[in-house]
Design an enzyme around this catalytic site. Sequence first.
Site, short mmCIF file in Angstrom:
data_model
loop_
_atom_site.label_atom_id
_atom_site.label_comp_id
_atom_site.label_asym_id
_atom_site.label_seq_id
_atom_site.Cartn_x
_atom_site.Cartn_y
_atom_site.Cartn_z
N GLY A 14 56.26 88.10 -0.11
CA GLY A 14 55.17 88.47 -1.02
C GLY A 14 55.71 89.17 -2.25
O GLY A 14 55.19 90.20 -2.67
N ALA A 15 56.75 88.56 -2.83
CA ALA A 15 57.57 89.34 -3.77
C ALA A 15 57.51 88.87 -5.21
O ALA A 15 58.33 89.29 -6.02
CB ALA A 15 59.02 89.33 -3.29
N ASN A 91 56.87 92.61 2.95
CA ASN A 91 55.96 93.28 2.01
C ASN A 91 54.60 92.60 1.98
O ASN A 91 53.60 93.24 1.65
CB ASN A 91 56.59 93.25 0.61
CG ASN A 91 55.59 93.61 -0.46
OD1 ASN A 91 55.20 94.77 -0.58
ND2 ASN A 91 55.12 92.62 -1.21
N TYR A 152 41.65 95.56 7.64
CA TYR A 152 42.89 95.93 6.94
C TYR A 152 43.47 97.21 7.54
O TYR A 152 44.67 97.29 7.80
CB TYR A 152 42.58 96.10 5.45
CG TYR A 152 43.77 96.46 4.57
CD1 TYR A 152 44.81 95.56 4.36
CD2 TYR A 152 43.84 97.71 3.93
CE1 TYR A 152 45.89 95.89 3.55
CE2 TYR A 152 44.92 98.04 3.12
CZ TYR A 152 45.94 97.13 2.93
OH TYR A 152 47.01 97.45 2.12
#
Length: 254
Positions: A14-15, A91, A152
């Site tokens: 997720g970068a 991430n 979440y």
Amino acid sequence: MDLGLTGKAVLVTGASRGIGAAIATGFAAEGCRVAVVARGEEGVTELTGQLQASGAEALPLVADLTEPDAAERVVRAAEEAFGQLDILVNNLGGGTTGDTDEAWLQTLDVNLLAAVRCCRAAIPGMKERRAGAILIVASISGWMVGGGMPSYNVAKAAEIMYARTLGRDLAPFGIRANTISPGSIMFPDGGWDRVQQRDPERIANFVERDMPRGSFGTPEEIADVAVFLCSDRASLITGADIHVDGCQLKPAVG
Ligand SMILES: NC(=O)c1ccc[n+]([C@@H]2O[C@H](COP(=O)([O-])OP(=O)(O)OC[C@H]3O[C@@H](n4cnc5c(N)ncnc54)[C@H](OP(=O)(O)O)[C@@H]3O)[C@@H](O)[C@H]2O)c1
């Protein structure tokens, strides 16, 4: 302090923007070889292009990590390109509103399960070398109630406990696993920036009421701690959740 990270092979999920991009950039600045994963090809090639221009070795990987075989594929691609994987930073994550089964499963998938699958793929190689560092980017929402997205909160709490169990189970193999819990982080086109564009007064009230230092965190403030935690200078830190939140009082604007 010399972090001793030169030449280490790192994968960050997720970068292509935000916190993940800052973490990838932080490792590249320490002389690491960095694989960057996201769904959008443009984002990963833009970031790896910037890292390469700064003299780093960087590998763009395009994958949707909610697809069951994607984690295995990206870990193998990084291992093939770099010869091994020393550091895995999970991430990827984010929240979903709604209380349906679908919303819950989607949130658990993008946060917890994507990380579990990447760890499952990376751990055998680390065990063989009896060395490695794993970091999961959790959130203050993992241990503080609020934000209107219970799935979440639960997914981030699960990440924290998952890293703690990995920390215990993998310590005999010389592998460390931790989470980092960021407070609210502002960056252009990020989630908080979009709220700010829509409702600046709401954000100003949030900062005044719930952020003792009077400002949001930055991706670089998370990245600095992430890079340190994955270095040998943090050799006694494993199974820990490190709060990087400026003592924030609530996880989201009320
Ligand atoms: N921002 C905050 O205030 C904050 C606070 C606490 C914790 N966190 C946590 O920090 C982490 C990063 O947050 P962020 O705000 O920087 O995220 P973000 O702005 O939403 O960026 C997400 C990144 O992940 C990629 N991505 C999204 N879905 C993907 C998928 N299915 N497979 C692969 N890549 C995917 C995106 O690129 P593509 O769209 O091209 O795939 C992008 O590079 C998350 O775990 C989040 O929960 C954030």
